[in-house]
Design a protein around this motif. Structure first.
Motif, PDB file in Angstrom:
ATOM      1  N   TYR A 212       1.004  -1.472  -0.533  1.00  0.00           N
ATOM      2  CA  TYR A 212      -0.572   0.094  -0.446  1.00  0.00           C
ATOM      3  C   TYR A 212       1.028   1.456  -0.458  1.00  0.00           C
ATOM      4  O   TYR A 212       0.529   2.193  -1.012  1.00  0.00           O
ATOM      5  CB  TYR A 212      -0.957  -0.418   0.854  1.00  0.00           C
ATOM      6  CG  TYR A 212      -1.877   1.204   1.081  1.00  0.00           C
ATOM      7  CD1 TYR A 212      -2.956   1.744   0.060  1.00  0.00           C
ATOM      8  CD2 TYR A 212      -2.114   2.182   2.486  1.00  0.00           C
ATOM      9  CE1 TYR A 212      -3.867   2.868   0.242  1.00  0.00           C
ATOM     10  CE2 TYR A 212      -2.887   2.596   2.805  1.00  0.00           C
ATOM     11  CZ  TYR A 212      -3.270   3.560   2.081  1.00  0.00           C
ATOM     12  OH  TYR A 212      -4.289   4.620   1.299  1.00  0.00           O
ATOM     13  N   ALA A 215       2.398   1.408  -3.397  1.00  0.00           N
ATOM     14  CA  ALA A 215       1.284   2.120  -4.480  1.00  0.00           C
ATOM     15  C   ALA A 215       1.131   4.011  -4.027  1.00  0.00           C
ATOM     16  O   ALA A 215       1.020   3.874  -5.108  1.00  0.00           O
ATOM     17  CB  ALA A 215       0.509   1.570  -3.768  1.00  0.00           C
ATOM     18  N   LEU A 216       1.079   4.119  -2.978  1.00  0.00           N
ATOM     19  CA  LEU A 216       0.807   5.849  -2.639  1.00  0.00           C
ATOM     20  C   LEU A 216       2.380   6.265  -2.731  1.00  0.00           C
ATOM     21  O   LEU A 216       1.637   7.389  -3.636  1.00  0.00           O
ATOM     22  CB  LEU A 216       0.882   5.832  -1.180  1.00  0.00           C
ATOM     23  CG  LEU A 216      -0.292   5.381  -0.185  1.00  0.00           C
ATOM     24  CD1 LEU A 216      -0.285   5.934   0.966  1.00  0.00           C
ATOM     25  CD2 LEU A 216      -1.556   5.761  -0.882  1.00  0.00           C
ATOM     26  N   LEU A 219       1.942   6.016  -7.332  1.00  0.00           N
ATOM     27  CA  LEU A 219       0.313   6.379  -8.747  1.00  0.00           C
ATOM     28  C   LEU A 219       0.130   7.415  -7.834  1.00  0.00           C
ATOM     29  O   LEU A 219      -0.391   7.740  -6.387  1.00  0.00           O
ATOM     30  CB  LEU A 219      -1.035   5.310  -8.304  1.00  0.00           C
ATOM     31  CG  LEU A 219      -0.534   3.411  -8.749  1.00  0.00           C
ATOM     32  CD1 LEU A 219      -1.181   2.557  -8.629  1.00  0.00           C
ATOM     33  CD2 LEU A 219      -0.194   3.509 -10.097  1.00  0.00           C
ATOM     34  N   GLN A 225      -8.675   3.781  -4.804  1.00  0.00           N
ATOM     35  CA  GLN A 225      -7.601   3.265  -6.590  1.00  0.00           C
ATOM     36  C   GLN A 225      -6.811   2.571  -6.389  1.00  0.00           C
ATOM     37  O   GLN A 225      -6.755   1.532  -6.289  1.00  0.00           O
ATOM     38  CB  GLN A 225      -7.658   4.215  -7.393  1.00  0.00           C
ATOM     39  CG  GLN A 225      -9.170   5.377  -7.837  1.00  0.00           C
ATOM     40  CD  GLN A 225      -8.794   5.997  -8.723  1.00  0.00           C
ATOM     41  OE1 GLN A 225      -7.619   6.838  -8.413  1.00  0.00           O
ATOM     42  NE2 GLN A 225     -10.223   6.805  -9.163  1.00  0.00           N
ATOM     43  N   LYS A 226      -6.229   2.963  -5.410  1.00  0.00           N
ATOM     44  CA  LYS A 226      -5.237   2.019  -5.131  1.00  0.00           C
ATOM     45  C   LYS A 226      -4.865   1.201  -3.629  1.00  0.00           C
ATOM     46  O   LYS A 226      -4.030   0.561  -4.314  1.00  0.00           O
ATOM     47  CB  LYS A 226      -3.968   3.401  -4.068  1.00  0.00           C
ATOM     48  CG  LYS A 226      -3.898   4.509  -4.606  1.00  0.00           C
ATOM     49  CD  LYS A 226      -2.512   5.813  -4.313  1.00  0.00           C
ATOM     50  CE  LYS A 226      -2.175   6.619  -4.852  1.00  0.00           C
ATOM     51  NZ  LYS A 226      -1.455   7.693  -4.064  1.00  0.00           N
ATOM     52  N   VAL A 271       1.662  -3.104  -8.955  1.00  0.00           N
ATOM     53  CA  VAL A 271       0.650  -2.409  -8.475  1.00  0.00           C
ATOM     54  C   VAL A 271       0.594  -1.223  -9.942  1.00  0.00           C
ATOM     55  O   VAL A 271      -0.468  -0.351  -9.583  1.00  0.00           O
ATOM     56  CB  VAL A 271       1.389  -1.356  -7.444  1.00  0.00           C
ATOM     57  CG1 VAL A 271       0.595  -2.664  -5.881  1.00  0.00           C
ATOM     58  CG2 VAL A 271       1.897  -0.925  -6.941  1.00  0.00           C
TER      59      VAL A 271
END
Length: 730
Positions: A212, A215-216, A219, A225-226, A271
């Motif tokens: 997570y 992804a932060l 993206l 969405q993440k 991701v």
């Protein structure tokens, strides 16, 4: 050439004649395949195939896989007879694992085709006899397939993979062309993923938390969405059972095994939902069970549409059966490119058929790995029950030349050139960048992640806090009850010096944690997930609460046990001064760790630096009496011990009055002159505070330069080199 062709019979296995593909008994059971049909059918073992020629079968792919019309046009080209057996379905993909992560519905990934033509890579000093690490390599990879680059050590596998991904170091020069969807344009950010052989994970985070935060960092967009792409990545790599488990474990629970860790490192790149995924040695340090599970998971990922290209040194028979195409290298030369079954046919045509009870990958590497020649030379007088020590008595140099010559004149090489020509005739869909998270977002994410990691990892600051408290209690009991008389001035100066110097020296316990942070940064920066500035700012902001906690707890204990002046403003200055001292020390440790990147040399250097700073701090000899060269300039002026101790003593003694007899009295400045050199100006202590603050930022500026132009030089250089080459070729 005649010499090469006349010798294959002399170098065959003693069991080769009885185990050629056309004469095998259908009981070998060494190909790990499935029956044609649904992906949900169970995996089965089938007899090894026979090598008769079959009609040409077209390779076709769905439009939704990606890559444009040029891919569909290219894949309708008839292939060579030796490739047709694979296309008929006898070597299809394995089933998707049932249950767990496999039971969920995972979105398709739009893959992309990649082709390389006459690719040559040179590096000075990389090879003993030649600078060419990869020599005129040709090949391609389609969406939904796994293409493996195989070969012995130092054969150019990783160099070829990095050349395709545009990740070569600046010292390397690449010649030839690389096409993505028929275009020579480079792959933008987010369109591809690259997994290093050894990746650094954060052991104090769970799998879901680690992905997570990744992804932060990668993206743009909203949080929900993440979260969805993280869950997709967890399902794709079959990590649902480990999603809430700490990667590194803790004192009561073991962390993830090497197989799960490797899948987490791959999931981090997923991701971004890349079109093409490059993996360097996905089976590195994995046992046979973990390796098979890894390859079945990657096969499932390929069935979702992703284009997989990876290197491998050696594989079991079951794992070998999962590959779609193989690029066989030896000393940078391409000995074969094509379907896996066709590679067996190629070795048979060259006079080196695979023995019936031997793994294909073992046989390939045995034939082309020159290290085996040394073993045969060492054991030439040894004999086993069959009369020969080696199962394959061949000179590998002759085998390599024979295989290379056979491949260049084969229909397989012609079909590869034809396929590359079709793939590059017309440009397909251009890959687009998926956008990046903003700098402010990355700083916030790194700050929060640093706070979480530091709070969970006891070796970061909790251990240092315990050491500081033990040190402070020891100093406090040693110097307790000094009083405020004139005779206690020298002892009080010694107490302040010991407190500041020894506390800074104990900070070296944080070196392993800082080195781990640098490794994590390098891993994330190599794929452009982080940058030097956001890493430094996030690390700085995340460390402030813990450093302040250490400074206020240690200062309070020391201040009251030693019995310094009872004034709240003086106490607050003492806390802030020591906090600045810890900030400077943290920056110094970070800069030394960036230079050495090794625990032993970093610790040794820091101990030496601290000893020199303590000697030049003015306690053992007043600064006016220090020798001007070296000790005064520059050691006394670059020692943060000097400014911290001077500020603390000015805070304690300026404004203080000591009685001498019944009539006369002297100021605190006059009382301390014989023990330590301070300034009579009441604002001097604040100037010392500003100097400490400037040194704290100065050391971090040095770290930024080291990270930006030192550690990150290869990453930025190879990306810039790749962009220049692609722009010049357009």
């Amino acid at each position: 050439m005649e010499e090469i062709q006349s010798q294959p019979d002399l170098y065959r296995s003693s069991s080769s004649s009885a185990s050629s593909p056309t004469s095998r008994v259908p009981s070998s059971h060494f190909f790990y395949v499935r029956k044609p049909g649904s992906l949900r059918q169970p995996i089965s073992f089938e007899d090894s195939p026979e090598w008769e020629d079959t009609p040409n079968v077209d390779l076709r792919m769905e439009d939704e896989v990606g890559g444009g019309d040029s891919i569909n046009d290219a894949t309708t080209t008839p292939v060579s007879p030796s490739l047709s057996k694979m296309n008929s379905g006898s070597m299809a993909s394995p089933p998707v694992p049932e249950g767990g992560a496999g039971a969920g519905v995972v979105r398709k990934i739009a893959g992309a085709s990649i082709a390389w033509k006459d690719l040559t890579v040179t590096m000075k000093g990389k090879r003993k006899y030649s600078d060419k690490v990869v020599k005129s390599s040709n090949g391609y990879a389609f969406p939904g397939t796994m293409t493996v680059i195989m070969g012995p050590a130092k054969s150019g596998k990783s160099t070829l993979l990095r050349a395709l991904a545009g990740r070569l170091p600046p010292s390397a020069k690449m010649y030839g062309e690389v096409f993505v969807n028929g275009s020579k344009s480079h792959m933008p950010y987010g369109s591809y993923g690259f997994v290093e052989r050894e990746t650094q994970l954060i052991g104090s985070l769970t799998v879901r938390e680690f992905l997570y935060y990744s992804a932060l960092l990668q993206l743009p967009g909203f949080l929900f969405q993440k979260r969805s792409v993280v869950e997709d990545a967890i399902q794709a790599m079959s990590l649902s059972d480990y999603a809430n488990k700490l990667i590194g474990g803790h004192c009561y629970m073991k962390g993830l095994r090497s197989g799960e860790r490797r899948r987490v490192s791959i999931a981090r790149e997923l991701v971004m939902r890349p079109h093409i995924l490059f993996i360097d040695e996905p089976l590195y340090h994995l046992d046979s069970v973990s390796a098979l599970l890894m390859m079945v998971t990657l096969k499932k990922l390929a069935s979702m549409g992703c284009t997989l290209v990876f290197t491998i040194y050696q594989s079991s028979t079951e794992v070998f059966g999962l590959f779609d195409r193989i690029c066989l290298l030896s000393n940078g030369n391409t000995l074969f490119f094509g379907e896996t079954l066709a590679c067996l046919q190629h070795f048979s045509n060259a006079g080196f058929p695979c023995p019936i009870m031997q793994s294909p990958s073992d046989h390939f590497l045995r034939a082309i790995n020159t290290d085996f020649d040394r073993i045969i030379a060492m054991c030439k007088n040894w004999q086993d029950d069959n009369g020969d020590f080696s199962a394959v008595n061949m000179d590998t140099a002759v085998a390599i030349r024979t295989l290379e010559a056979t491949y260049k004149s084969s229909a397989d090489a012609d079909s590869v050139e034809t396929m590359i020509l079709k793939l590059t005739e017309r440009e397909g869909t251009q890959l687009k960048s998926k956008g990046k998270a903003g700098a402010a977002t990355r700083v916030a994410v790194l700050t929060w992640r640093s706070l979480l990691v530091m709070s969970r990892e006891w070796k970061y600051y909790w251990l240092r806090l315990i050491l500081y408290m033990i040190l402070t209690l020891s100093i406090g009991t040693l110097y307790s009850g000094l009083g405020h008389s004139l005779s206690s001035v020298a002892t009080r100066v010694s107490a302040v010096f010991v407190f500041v110097s020894f506390a800074s020296l104990l900070g070296i316990a944080g070196i392993p944690s800082l080195l781990k942070e640098i490794k994590i940064y390098r891993s994330e920066a190599s794929n452009q997930h982080s940058g030097a500035f956001v890493f430094l700012l996030g690390q700085f902001l995340g460390s402030i609460p813990f450093l302040f906690l250490m400074s206020i707890s240690s200062s309070l204990v020391f201040y009251f046990m030693v019995g310094l002046r009872d004034d709240f403003s003086l106490l607050m200055y003492f806390v802030l001064n020591f906090f600045m001292c810890l900030l400077v020390n943290e920056g110094l440790m970070l800069s030394i760790a960036c230079i050495w990147r090794d625990v032993y040399w970093s610790t040794l250097t820091l101990i030496s630096v601290h000893v020199i700073m303590m000697l030049a701090a003015g306690h053992f000899r007043i600064r006016n009496a220090l020798p001007k060269p070296v000790w005064t300039y520059p050691f006394a002026y670059i020692s943060f011990h000097t400014y911290s101790i001077e500020g603390l003593l000015e805070n304690e003694y300026l404004g203080e009055v000591f009685a001498v007899g019944e009539v006369r009295s002297i100021s605190g400045y006059q009382a301390i002159q014989g023990n330590y050199q301070i300034s009579p100006d009441t604002n001097s202590k604040w100037r010392n505070m500003l100097v400490l603050l400037a040194m704290a930022f100065g050391y971090r500026l040095l770290v930024y330069v080291l990270l930006r132009f030192g550690l990150n030089k290869n990453v930025s250089g190879c990306l810039l080199l790749s962009h220049k080459k692609n722009n010049s070729s357009r």
